[in-house]
Each structure stands twice: as C-alpha cells, then as structure tokens.
Design a protein around this motif. Sequence first.
Motif, PDB file in Angstrom:
ATOM      1  N   VAL A 126       0.832  -1.209   0.000  1.00  0.00           N
ATOM      2  CA  VAL A 126       0.000   0.000   0.000  1.00  0.00           C
ATOM      3  C   VAL A 126       0.865   1.257   0.000  1.00  0.00           C
ATOM      4  O   VAL A 126       0.641   2.182  -0.787  1.00  0.00           O
ATOM      5  CB  VAL A 126      -0.990   0.003   1.185  1.00  0.00           C
ATOM      6  CG1 VAL A 126      -1.684   1.347   1.327  1.00  0.00           C
ATOM      7  CG2 VAL A 126      -2.026  -1.117   1.016  1.00  0.00           C
ATOM      8  N   LEU A 127       1.875   1.295   0.857  1.00  0.00           N
ATOM      9  CA  LEU A 127       2.712   2.494   0.961  1.00  0.00           C
ATOM     10  C   LEU A 127       3.645   2.680  -0.239  1.00  0.00           C
ATOM     11  O   LEU A 127       3.769   3.791  -0.757  1.00  0.00           O
ATOM     12  CB  LEU A 127       3.534   2.457   2.250  1.00  0.00           C
ATOM     13  CG  LEU A 127       2.729   2.549   3.547  1.00  0.00           C
ATOM     14  CD1 LEU A 127       3.655   2.393   4.748  1.00  0.00           C
ATOM     15  CD2 LEU A 127       1.946   3.841   3.618  1.00  0.00           C
ATOM     16  N   ASP A 128       4.279   1.609  -0.687  1.00  0.00           N
ATOM     17  CA  ASP A 128       5.280   1.738  -1.752  1.00  0.00           C
ATOM     18  C   ASP A 128       4.693   1.758  -3.156  1.00  0.00           C
ATOM     19  O   ASP A 128       5.236   2.409  -4.046  1.00  0.00           O
ATOM     20  CB  ASP A 128       6.307   0.601  -1.670  1.00  0.00           C
ATOM     21  CG  ASP A 128       7.153   0.667  -0.417  1.00  0.00           C
ATOM     22  OD1 ASP A 128       7.098   1.691   0.299  1.00  0.00           O
ATOM     23  OD2 ASP A 128       7.861  -0.319  -0.140  1.00  0.00           O
ATOM     24  N   GLU A 129       3.620   1.033  -3.364  1.00  0.00           N
ATOM     25  CA  GLU A 129       3.094   0.899  -4.726  1.00  0.00           C
ATOM     26  C   GLU A 129       1.822   1.702  -4.988  1.00  0.00           C
ATOM     27  O   GLU A 129       1.455   1.909  -6.140  1.00  0.00           O
ATOM     28  CB  GLU A 129       2.837  -0.578  -5.056  1.00  0.00           C
ATOM     29  CG  GLU A 129       4.051  -1.460  -4.932  1.00  0.00           C
ATOM     30  CD  GLU A 129       5.167  -1.122  -5.918  1.00  0.00           C
ATOM     31  OE1 GLU A 129       4.911  -0.418  -6.921  1.00  0.00           O
ATOM     32  OE2 GLU A 129       6.306  -1.555  -5.669  1.00  0.00           O
ATOM     33  N   PHE A 130       1.148   2.124  -3.945  1.00  0.00           N
ATOM     34  CA  PHE A 130      -0.092   2.873  -4.138  1.00  0.00           C
ATOM     35  C   PHE A 130       0.030   4.303  -3.644  1.00  0.00           C
ATOM     36  O   PHE A 130       0.068   5.239  -4.435  1.00  0.00           O
ATOM     37  CB  PHE A 130      -1.282   2.148  -3.479  1.00  0.00           C
ATOM     38  CG  PHE A 130      -1.702   0.916  -4.219  1.00  0.00           C
ATOM     39  CD1 PHE A 130      -2.692   0.986  -5.194  1.00  0.00           C
ATOM     40  CD2 PHE A 130      -1.116  -0.305  -3.982  1.00  0.00           C
ATOM     41  CE1 PHE A 130      -3.079  -0.135  -5.901  1.00  0.00           C
ATOM     42  CE2 PHE A 130      -1.487  -1.432  -4.682  1.00  0.00           C
ATOM     43  CZ  PHE A 130      -2.462  -1.352  -5.646  1.00  0.00           C
ATOM     44  N   THR A 131       0.078   4.499  -2.331  1.00  0.00           N
ATOM     45  CA  THR A 131       0.034   5.869  -1.810  1.00  0.00           C
ATOM     46  C   THR A 131       1.268   6.682  -2.159  1.00  0.00           C
ATOM     47  O   THR A 131       1.223   7.905  -2.083  1.00  0.00           O
ATOM     48  CB  THR A 131      -0.202   5.884  -0.291  1.00  0.00           C
ATOM     49  OG1 THR A 131       0.859   5.180   0.363  1.00  0.00           O
ATOM     50  CG2 THR A 131      -1.541   5.263   0.060  1.00  0.00           C
ATOM     51  N   SER A 132       2.346   6.047  -2.563  1.00  0.00           N
ATOM     52  CA  SER A 132       3.533   6.801  -2.989  1.00  0.00           C
ATOM     53  C   SER A 132       3.357   7.403  -4.381  1.00  0.00           C
ATOM     54  O   SER A 132       4.128   8.271  -4.780  1.00  0.00           O
ATOM     55  CB  SER A 132       4.774   5.899  -2.978  1.00  0.00           C
ATOM     56  OG  SER A 132       4.654   4.905  -3.980  1.00  0.00           O
ATOM     57  N   GLN A 133       2.342   6.970  -5.090  1.00  0.00           N
ATOM     58  CA  GLN A 133       2.073   7.491  -6.437  1.00  0.00           C
ATOM     59  C   GLN A 133       1.304   8.806  -6.321  1.00  0.00           C
ATOM     60  O   GLN A 133       0.295   8.878  -5.606  1.00  0.00           O
ATOM     61  CB  GLN A 133       1.270   6.470  -7.255  1.00  0.00           C
ATOM     62  CG  GLN A 133       1.952   5.123  -7.391  1.00  0.00           C
ATOM     63  CD  GLN A 133       3.313   5.223  -8.026  1.00  0.00           C
ATOM     64  OE1 GLN A 133       3.501   5.917  -9.027  1.00  0.00           O
ATOM     65  NE2 GLN A 133       4.297   4.544  -7.437  1.00  0.00           N
TER      66      GLN A 133
END
Length: 168
Positions: A126-133
């Motif tokens: 969630v943090l690295d692949e989604f919300t970091s976008q």
Amino acid sequence: MNDSVVLDTVDLHILRLLQNDARTTYRDLAAEVGVAPSTCLDRVARLRRTGVVLGNRLRLDPAKIGRGLEALLLVQVRPHRRELIGPFVDRIRALPESRALFHLTGPDDYLVHVAVADPSDLQRLVLDEFTSQREVARVETRLIFQQWECGPLLPPGAPAHLSADRDG
C-alpha cells in the motif's frame, strides 16, 4: 451495442461443464451433452472463435505459494484523467501481488484484489506501490477472510438445470 452470441442448450451445457472442469475431454464432454465428439469439438471451437470462451486458466491456492493474506484495495485517483489511467492500470496489473483490477463508478475509482504474504507485506504494498504514487489520493483496505467461487456464468434466461450444481 449488443455483442451477444446466440447459444442453444447444447452450447450452454458445454459452457457449464467446461466452467466446472476445463480439463474435461471432448469425448467425455460429448457424451455428457449427447452429441458426437466431432460435433462437440466444432461447438467448442465456435465458442472460442466467437469470443464466448476466452481461454483456460490454472487456479492456484495463494496460501500454498506464500501469499496467504488477501485484501481488496479501494483506490481513489485524482485527478481522474485519461492520461493517468493507462499508466496506473499498467503499473497495478504488473504487480505480482495483483490478482484482479476493476475500474468502478462511485467515490472509488478502482478495486484491486491483492494477495500478499502477511500484514507487513500488505502495508509495504500500500505504501510503496499505491500511496507513494502522486495520482493516488486515497487507499482503503479490506481484508478477505474467505471467498467462494460462484457460477457457472450463463446468459440470462438459461434453463435452471444448466446452472445447477457447481461440481457437475
């Protein structure tokens, strides 16, 4: 636009049987539906050619390959513009954790079914692949406790005996 293909009861019966077990031989399939094996082969070929049958897939048990935690991620993309959608979809589909991706109406733009190793792996995803976008405005997570297969999928109005039991 209606892309429906006209299917008779033999086609529907073939579709039900193949959805329950795609490894069924043409000989066994033909015997079950009451047609010659060559006729059955022609019917299945037509179902493939017309796009009714899209392929055969191997299903895996995610837990047996180290992905025992499954979740649904509700994702809101902002701004929701065409030039962002293609790259976003491509990126999510390429993730090894992604099982299915749905473009939605309503407050959430996407529903992503994922399979991960454990809660910390889910957090990392969630943090690295989604919300970091930059375009991802919000992600809401729902854990999947259990799921059941449904089906087989048949057209509206198909005879009830064809959509009966799942295991043939």
